[in-house]
Write an enzyme that holds these catalytic residues in place. Structure first.
Site, short mmCIF file in Angstrom:
data_model
loop_
_atom_site.label_atom_id
_atom_site.label_comp_id
_atom_site.label_asym_id
_atom_site.label_seq_id
_atom_site.Cartn_x
_atom_site.Cartn_y
_atom_site.Cartn_z
N PHE A 141 12.78 -29.57 23.63
CA PHE A 141 12.88 -30.93 23.09
C PHE A 141 11.80 -31.06 22.03
O PHE A 141 10.61 -31.09 22.33
CB PHE A 141 12.69 -32.00 24.16
CG PHE A 141 12.83 -33.39 23.58
CD1 PHE A 141 14.08 -33.94 23.39
CD2 PHE A 141 11.72 -34.11 23.18
CE1 PHE A 141 14.23 -35.21 22.81
CE2 PHE A 141 11.86 -35.37 22.61
CZ PHE A 141 13.12 -35.92 22.42
N ASP A 226 4.45 -26.32 19.52
CA ASP A 226 4.66 -27.77 19.59
C ASP A 226 3.85 -28.30 20.77
O ASP A 226 4.28 -28.24 21.92
CB ASP A 226 6.15 -28.07 19.76
CG ASP A 226 6.46 -29.56 19.85
OD1 ASP A 226 5.50 -30.35 20.06
OD2 ASP A 226 7.64 -29.94 19.74
N LYS A 255 1.81 -37.93 19.44
CA LYS A 255 1.61 -38.74 20.64
C LYS A 255 0.15 -39.13 20.85
O LYS A 255 -0.31 -40.11 20.27
CB LYS A 255 2.21 -38.04 21.85
CG LYS A 255 3.74 -37.93 21.79
CD LYS A 255 4.35 -37.58 23.11
CE LYS A 255 5.86 -37.39 23.00
NZ LYS A 255 6.62 -38.58 22.61
#
Length: 402
Positions: A141, A226, A255
């Site tokens: 994801f 990532d 984030k």
């Protein structure tokens, strides 16, 4: 109709149904706790999918944002501003790299990493024009843009969005043999999550990241990590790659970099990689804006002390110790994760992950399910030990209920 019911109904009537949130409407928050519009408090065991690593309203981050709000919030990249150089310098130092390319959201950062890898492949490695390939892992994801969902294996993420962007090879996560077979002379990068979050906090086999690092060096391929969810303290280290002593060629961050205050993301690499860009070839109006830089600089300063990483490691041992006790109960089939991050697979006989999340909400704990039977646990790194114990106890009570 309660205020919660009225607000949920209004949201359902006037917003696109791209999410299926729990029926709780949060009005205020502090630390690891939130309060809804009815005045009921909940322990936040999701932390904005790791965007809130430092909790809600951390005083240092709020102060940094307030101070910058009174000075200047946006200049665009048409001009310099006085927080930009410090942000790039200090984030590069935190990552042990030379250059930073700031963006806003995690998906933008992944798109930027893809563009960077391709441009590097053409300008540095010498891959023929239009032939660049990037190897990715199944179950990934990395966001929801058209390019990113083109290499997703999640049918819900992909359906009805074609035609898809070419140039990606998907191999099973954790399978070095498949990875080695997929890397060719036209491969420019391997893009991986060191721990797959949306898949249920999936930790790869020991030695996998080390093997990927060795393979990419051997084949002159970029290793792109990532670390949007796994990075910045969540797993007990600054970066999840550190658990295997691995340093990728490129970090993709987001984030928690914005401290839960606003979206901040970045790609961080050495000059050989990010130096391929020339003015006008990539950019973002809001990327690296003064407000974002001010908040991110405070995040970096907090991470430099190591206290949040240490806290995540210590409380993570407590969390995983308690969760491990549940695996022999017949109600939990597996527990995965590192630090203050766990995926708990619930026996279908107990109920779905959504049902468990709803029952926990009734007990004052907020989590979110994924892939049907998995409940994700990821409290802020600032959560108190007693609160953590209480939250885990509520999970056990829900799972143990007849």
């Amino acid at each position: 109709m309660t205020r919660t019911e009225a607000l949920v109904a209004a949201a359902d009537a006037h917003s696109a149904h791209t999410y299926d949130p729990l029926p709780v409407v949060i009005a205020t928050a502090d630390g690891a706790w939130v309060t809804d519009v009815e005045g009921r408090r909940y322990l936040d065991f999701l932390a904005g999918y790791s965007a809130l690593n430092f909790g809600h309203g951390h005083p240092r981050l709020v102060a940094a944002a307030k101070a910058q709000l009174e000075r200047v919030t946006l200049t665009s990249r048409a001009f310099h501003h006085d927080r930009f150089a410090a942000f790039c310098t200090e984030l590069a130092e935190l990552c042990g790299k030379e250059m930073v390319l700031p963006m806003n959201t995690g998906a933008e950062a992944v798109e930027t990493a893809v563009k960077t890898a391709r441009k590097w492949g053409y300008r540095v490695k010498g891959v023929p024009a239009g032939r660049a390939k990037i190897v990715v892992a199944g179950g990934n994801f990395h966001g929801r843009t058209t390019t990113v969902i083109s290499f997703s294996t999640d049918p819900e993420a992909r359906a009805d969005y074609g035609p898809y962007t070419p140039g990606f090879e998907i191999v099973p996560y954790g399978d070095l043999t498949a990875m080695r077979a997929a890397v060719t002379e036209n491969t420019v990068a391997v893009l991986l999550e060191p721990i797959q979050g949306e898949s249920g906090v999936v930790v790869p086999p020991e030695g996998y990241l080390t093997g990927v690092r060795e393979l990419t060096r051997e084949r002159d391929v970029l290793f792109v990590a990532d670390e949007i969810q796994s990075g910045l303290g969540r797993t007990g280290r600054t970066f999840a790659c550190e658990h295997e002593g691995v340093v990728p060629d490129m970090y993709v961050l987001g984030k928690a970099l914005g401290g839960g205050v606003l979206p901040v993301s970045a790609v961080v690499a050495d000059a050989e990689v990010l130096g391929v860009f020339r003015p006008g070839e990539h950019g973002s109006t809001f990327g690296g804006n003064p407000l974002a830089c001010a908040v991110a600089l405070e995040v970096i300063a907090m991470l430099r002390t190591g206290e949040f990483q240490e806290r995540a490691a210590e409380l993570g041992d407590l969390l995983h110790g308690r969760l491990a006790e549940m695996t022999g109960s017949g109600r939990v089939t597996a527990v995965r994760g590192r630090g203050l991050w766990a995926g708990v697979d619930v026996d279908p006989a107990v109920g779905s992950g959504r049902a468990v999340a709803e029952r926990l909400m009734e007990r004052g704990v907020l989590v979110k399910e994924t892939h049907g039977v998995t409940v994700r646990v990821a409290p802020p790194l600032t959560v108190g030990e007693e609160d953590l114990e209480w939250g885990v106890e509520q999970l056990w009570e829900v799972l143990s209920a007849p």
